[in-house]
Design an enzyme around this catalytic site. Sequence first.
Site, PDB file in Angstrom:
ATOM      1  CB  SER A   1      80.731  34.224  33.948  1.00 18.30           C
ATOM      2  OG  SER A   1      79.578  34.856  34.448  1.00 18.30           O
TER       3      SER A   1
ATOM      4  CB  SER B   1      78.334  30.724  35.822  1.00 16.53           C
ATOM      5  OG  SER B   1      79.054  31.898  35.516  1.00 16.53           O
TER       6      SER B   1
ATOM      7  CE  LYS C   1      79.934  33.912  38.407  1.00 15.18           C
ATOM      8  NZ  LYS C   1      79.551  34.587  37.162  1.00 15.18           N
TER       9      LYS C   1
END
Length: 458
Positions: free
Chosen positions: A114, A293, A117
């Site tokens: 993640s 997230s 991102k």
Amino acid sequence: MDSTRWRHSSTHLGIAGAVLALAAAVVVVAAVVLPDESGAGAHVVAPAPTATAEPGVVPVVDDAPVPTGSALTAAMSAALADPNLGRLTGRITDALTGKALWTQQEDLPMQPASTNKVLTAAAALLALDLSTRVTTRVTAGDQPGVVVLVGAGDPTLSTAEVGQDTWYRDAARISDLADQVRRSGVTPTEVRVDVSAFSGPSMAPGWDPDDIEGGDIAPIEAVMVDGGRIQPTTVESRRSRTPALDAGEALAAELGLDADKVSIATASVTGRELGAVSSAPLVVRLGEMMNASDNVMAECIGREVAAAMGRPRSFAGAVDAVTNRLATAHIAVSGASLYDSSGLSVDNRLSARNLDAVVQAAAGPDQPELRPLLDMLPVAGGSGTLSDRFLDPRTGRGAAGWLRAKTGSLTRTNALAGIVTDRDRRVLTFAFISNDAGPTGRTSIDALAAVLRTCGCG
């Protein structure tokens, strides 16, 4: 989301340590002349002593000593020796100058989870206005009584009634749409759902369908409610496999229609607008995406970037738009190989240089439009996906409250990309990616990052 089930991917202090200074309070009480109680004269009241408050947060200074590579290497040696880090790549940069201070295989493509991102958020800040909202509409269909729910990619639209809690801040409500439809004078008999705003598959390469049940993702469709959650305000809620149909059924229920009166439109129909509701501004949605997230939000925001860049609103179009917008801003994305905007795909590859380049651009002096990104990073021991990390004094090493980072977690993958102020008050950016990690890999990468806070390596 950063998974706590050991499978899948997965914030207000400003720049850590470079936050607003709290100036020491100084209170001075002047001498005062008062009459004597007897009235016969006067006496002088001595001034109260000066009171000072020790500031809890102090500003960084541009002339703080810059750590040396050799000192950083020595300071991190014990943490780097932890076998639970598996294959580790990394980069540490001076935020002000952009100079790399320490690297380890910084250009090696790795599974970023993640932390991907970070790229999506940065591209959104560059391509879109902070006040951008996404509007969901209901229009008249091509037959009497048919109404069409037209999605534009707002997954935060909620089934909760006005005044009830939702998972997302300032979310638009299906009930509001239904009220507008009723006031339009149309008597609905059927609901169709227009999902044509998005193209391509609804699941990305490298995604595990089991993650829908696990709550990490839902099929990405242009109309969704509550991020596809079955239980809208529950952290670990499983997600729906038919989010667009669910949204249509929620509208139908508000309009007093049965679920069998809902279908997915086979073609886009442009009719009279009967109602419209809008999402929260982009800056709010980005903050929630980064803090929690949220994979579904990341994919939809990636498509907003795609639309702004003239790309198809698909997985491939969003990736192309994000990487091209960053490259246009002279941010190093060379070598990136991505299949989604959230980092959930096990096929994604980024380097530590890619990740650190984005954070340094936000922290340095040359890209002020990226500065909000820093405020979106979770705070160590304080918020979001870092709220319960860096709290152990044996591994946290005093980094709680001083370090901010985007987290990434997949099976045997742990990553951190963020910013920290060292003991000498120098602001550093960093990216660490650990693949093939051992069972305590997350704790190990935290311990490594925490060294940067306590290191007086200048």
